[in-house]
Design a protein around this motif. Structure first.
Motif, PDB file in Angstrom:
ATOM      1  N   LEU A   1     -18.158   8.000  -4.005  1.00  0.00           N
ATOM      2  CA  LEU A   1     -17.923   9.444  -3.942  1.00  0.00           C
ATOM      3  C   LEU A   1     -18.966  10.206  -4.748  1.00  0.00           C
ATOM      4  CD1 LEU A   1     -16.177  11.804  -3.006  1.00  0.00           C
ATOM      5  CD2 LEU A   1     -14.816  11.491  -5.067  1.00  0.00           C
ATOM      6  N   VAL A   2     -19.245   9.747  -5.950  1.00  0.00           N
ATOM      7  CA  VAL A   2     -20.237  10.425  -6.800  1.00  0.00           C
ATOM      8  C   VAL A   2     -21.617  10.382  -6.150  1.00  0.00           C
ATOM      9  CG1 VAL A   2     -21.422  10.312  -9.021  1.00  0.00           C
ATOM     10  CG2 VAL A   2     -18.942  10.055  -8.924  1.00  0.00           C
ATOM     11  N   LEU A   3     -22.008   9.226  -5.642  1.00  0.00           N
ATOM     12  CA  LEU A   3     -23.318   9.113  -4.986  1.00  0.00           C
ATOM     13  C   LEU A   3     -23.378   9.948  -3.713  1.00  0.00           C
ATOM     14  CD1 LEU A   3     -23.973   5.322  -5.539  1.00  0.00           C
ATOM     15  CD2 LEU A   3     -25.330   7.195  -6.471  1.00  0.00           C
ATOM     16  N   GLY A   4     -22.272  10.036  -2.993  1.00  0.00           N
ATOM     17  CA  GLY A   4     -22.235  10.880  -1.797  1.00  0.00           C
ATOM     18  C   GLY A   4     -22.456  12.344  -2.142  1.00  0.00           C
ATOM     19  N   ILE A   5     -21.842  12.792  -3.228  1.00  0.00           N
ATOM     20  CA  ILE A   5     -22.030  14.180  -3.660  1.00  0.00           C
ATOM     21  C   ILE A   5     -23.463  14.404  -4.121  1.00  0.00           C
ATOM     22  CG2 ILE A   5     -21.359  15.874  -5.415  1.00  0.00           C
ATOM     23  CD1 ILE A   5     -18.514  14.635  -5.247  1.00  0.00           C
ATOM     24  N   VAL A   6     -23.989  13.478  -4.915  1.00  0.00           N
ATOM     25  CA  VAL A   6     -25.378  13.590  -5.386  1.00  0.00           C
ATOM     26  C   VAL A   6     -26.334  13.584  -4.207  1.00  0.00           C
ATOM     27  CG1 VAL A   6     -27.203  12.383  -6.665  1.00  0.00           C
ATOM     28  CG2 VAL A   6     -24.938  12.641  -7.674  1.00  0.00           C
ATOM     29  N   GLY A   7     -26.072  12.720  -3.228  1.00  0.00           N
ATOM     30  CA  GLY A   7     -26.924  12.653  -2.049  1.00  0.00           C
ATOM     31  C   GLY A   7     -26.892  13.925  -1.226  1.00  0.00           C
ATOM     32  N   LEU A   8     -25.759  14.572  -1.199  1.00  0.00           N
ATOM     33  CA  LEU A   8     -25.624  15.802  -0.421  1.00  0.00           C
ATOM     34  C   LEU A   8     -26.241  16.989  -1.148  1.00  0.00           C
ATOM     35  CD1 LEU A   8     -24.390  16.829   2.231  1.00  0.00           C
ATOM     36  CD2 LEU A   8     -22.333  17.371   0.949  1.00  0.00           C
ATOM     37  N   VAL A   9     -26.136  17.007  -2.470  1.00  0.00           N
ATOM     38  CA  VAL A   9     -26.549  18.175  -3.235  1.00  0.00           C
ATOM     39  C   VAL A   9     -27.955  18.058  -3.807  1.00  0.00           C
ATOM     40  CG1 VAL A   9     -25.977  19.576  -5.255  1.00  0.00           C
ATOM     41  CG2 VAL A   9     -24.164  18.721  -3.795  1.00  0.00           C
ATOM     42  N   LEU A  10     -28.317  16.903  -4.332  1.00  0.00           N
ATOM     43  CA  LEU A  10     -29.578  16.799  -5.073  1.00  0.00           C
ATOM     44  C   LEU A  10     -30.660  15.989  -4.360  1.00  0.00           C
ATOM     45  CD1 LEU A  10     -28.179  16.198  -8.678  1.00  0.00           C
ATOM     46  CD2 LEU A  10     -29.086  18.313  -7.716  1.00  0.00           C
TER      47      LEU A  10
ATOM     48  N   PRO B   1     -31.450  13.317  -1.394  1.00  0.00           N
ATOM     49  CA  PRO B   1     -30.728  12.877  -0.205  1.00  0.00           C
ATOM     50  C   PRO B   1     -30.769  11.395   0.152  1.00  0.00           C
ATOM     51  CG  PRO B   1     -32.628  14.191   0.395  1.00  0.00           C
ATOM     52  CD  PRO B   1     -32.548  14.187  -1.087  1.00  0.00           C
ATOM     53  N   ILE B   2     -31.853  10.703   0.011  1.00  0.00           N
ATOM     54  CA  ILE B   2     -31.957   9.414   0.697  1.00  0.00           C
ATOM     55  C   ILE B   2     -31.286   8.257  -0.045  1.00  0.00           C
ATOM     56  CG2 ILE B   2     -33.555   7.699   1.615  1.00  0.00           C
ATOM     57  CD1 ILE B   2     -35.370   9.964   2.369  1.00  0.00           C
ATOM     58  N   ILE B   3     -31.769   7.886  -1.198  1.00  0.00           N
ATOM     59  CA  ILE B   3     -31.284   6.683  -1.876  1.00  0.00           C
ATOM     60  C   ILE B   3     -29.812   6.794  -2.274  1.00  0.00           C
ATOM     61  CG2 ILE B   3     -31.585   5.208  -3.912  1.00  0.00           C
ATOM     62  CD1 ILE B   3     -34.609   5.680  -3.586  1.00  0.00           C
ATOM     63  N   PRO B   4     -29.372   7.877  -2.913  1.00  0.00           N
ATOM     64  CA  PRO B   4     -27.939   7.947  -3.239  1.00  0.00           C
ATOM     65  C   PRO B   4     -27.041   7.931  -2.003  1.00  0.00           C
ATOM     66  CG  PRO B   4     -29.144   9.560  -4.516  1.00  0.00           C
ATOM     67  CD  PRO B   4     -30.091   8.998  -3.513  1.00  0.00           C
ATOM     68  N   SER B   5     -27.493   8.516  -0.908  1.00  0.00           N
ATOM     69  CA  SER B   5     -26.686   8.530   0.313  1.00  0.00           C
ATOM     70  C   SER B   5     -26.506   7.133   0.878  1.00  0.00           C
ATOM     71  CB  SER B   5     -27.325   9.441   1.350  1.00  0.00           C
ATOM     72  OG  SER B   5     -27.391  10.748   0.863  1.00  0.00           O
ATOM     73  N   ILE B   6     -27.581   6.367   0.886  1.00  0.00           N
ATOM     74  CA  ILE B   6     -27.502   4.983   1.374  1.00  0.00           C
ATOM     75  C   ILE B   6     -26.594   4.166   0.464  1.00  0.00           C
ATOM     76  CG2 ILE B   6     -28.837   2.869   1.728  1.00  0.00           C
ATOM     77  CD1 ILE B   6     -31.173   4.717   2.613  1.00  0.00           C
TER      78      ILE B   6
ATOM     79  N   VAL C   1     -23.370  12.316   6.175  1.00  0.00           N
ATOM     80  CA  VAL C   1     -23.698  13.732   6.378  1.00  0.00           C
ATOM     81  C   VAL C   1     -25.041  14.061   5.735  1.00  0.00           C
ATOM     82  CG1 VAL C   1     -23.014  16.092   5.756  1.00  0.00           C
ATOM     83  CG2 VAL C   1     -21.332  14.518   6.707  1.00  0.00           C
ATOM     84  N   ALA C   2     -25.248  13.577   4.519  1.00  0.00           N
ATOM     85  CA  ALA C   2     -26.517  13.838   3.830  1.00  0.00           C
ATOM     86  C   ALA C   2     -27.690  13.222   4.590  1.00  0.00           C
ATOM     87  CB  ALA C   2     -26.459  13.298   2.407  1.00  0.00           C
ATOM     88  N   LEU C   3     -27.516  12.005   5.095  1.00  0.00           N
ATOM     89  CA  LEU C   3     -28.597  11.374   5.865  1.00  0.00           C
ATOM     90  C   LEU C   3     -28.863  12.126   7.164  1.00  0.00           C
ATOM     91  CD1 LEU C   3     -27.949   7.551   5.387  1.00  0.00           C
ATOM     92  CD2 LEU C   3     -29.762   8.946   4.380  1.00  0.00           C
ATOM     93  N   ALA C   4     -27.810  12.596   7.814  1.00  0.00           N
ATOM     94  CA  ALA C   4     -27.987  13.355   9.060  1.00  0.00           C
ATOM     95  C   ALA C   4     -28.719  14.669   8.796  1.00  0.00           C
ATOM     96  CB  ALA C   4     -26.628  13.623   9.709  1.00  0.00           C
ATOM     97  N   LEU C   5     -28.335  15.359   7.730  1.00  0.00           N
ATOM     98  CA  LEU C   5     -29.030  16.608   7.393  1.00  0.00           C
ATOM     99  C   LEU C   5     -30.497  16.355   7.046  1.00  0.00           C
ATOM    100  CD1 LEU C   5     -26.302  18.427   5.283  1.00  0.00           C
ATOM    101  CD2 LEU C   5     -27.073  18.993   7.602  1.00  0.00           C
ATOM    102  N   TRP C   6     -30.759  15.264   6.331  1.00  0.00           N
ATOM    103  CA  TRP C   6     -32.136  14.903   6.003  1.00  0.00           C
ATOM    104  C   TRP C   6     -32.932  14.610   7.280  1.00  0.00           C
ATOM    105  CZ3 TRP C   6     -35.516  15.617   2.456  1.00  0.00           C
ATOM    106  CH2 TRP C   6     -36.644  14.816   2.358  1.00  0.00           C
ATOM    107  N   ALA C   7     -32.318  13.894   8.218  1.00  0.00           N
ATOM    108  CA  ALA C   7     -32.995  13.583   9.483  1.00  0.00           C
ATOM    109  C   ALA C   7     -33.285  14.857  10.269  1.00  0.00           C
ATOM    110  CB  ALA C   7     -32.144  12.624  10.309  1.00  0.00           C
ATOM    111  N   LEU C   8     -32.328  15.777  10.301  1.00  0.00           N
ATOM    112  CA  LEU C   8     -32.558  17.050  10.985  1.00  0.00           C
ATOM    113  C   LEU C   8     -33.684  17.841  10.330  1.00  0.00           C
ATOM    114  CD1 LEU C   8     -28.916  18.225  11.742  1.00  0.00           C
ATOM    115  CD2 LEU C   8     -30.648  17.506  13.393  1.00  0.00           C
TER     116      LEU C   8
END
Length: 90
Positions: free
Chosen positions: A24-33, A35-40, A75-82
């Motif tokens: 959960l923490v990494l998902g939030i960090v990946g979405l907000v700060l 994107p790539i490594i924390p999201s994975i 979600v963070a990875l999808a936004l990064w890809a877009l």
């Protein structure tokens, strides 16, 4: 004065694996700060935590935390890809 009687509150004493919280923490960090490594890592830790929770026979909780981390990671990875597609298209 009225007496309502004893009310017993039961609460599940199941533990939450650290991987679920980390997801959960990494998902939030990946979405907000970042994107790539924390999201994975959120996706990997979340899926691992869900397997651990499912295999515990009800002893472990936190499946919602793990699922939220996985969703935020995707979600963070999808936004990064877009974002990358938009930059390349310009």
């Amino acid at each position: 004065m009225s007496t309502y009687g004893d009310v017993t509150h039961t609460q599940s004493s199941s533990e939450t694996p650290g991987k679920a919280t980390a997801s959960l923490v990494l998902g939030i960090v990946g979405l907000v700060l970042i994107p790539i490594i924390p999201s994975i890592l959120a996706i990997v830790f979340g899926n691992s935590a869900k397997q651990q929770i499912d295999g515990s026979g009800g002893r472990l909780g936190g499946r919602g935390l793990a699922s939220a981390g996985v969703v935020l990671g995707w979600v963070a990875l999808a936004l990064w890809a877009l974002f990358i597609v938009a930059v390349v298209a310009l």
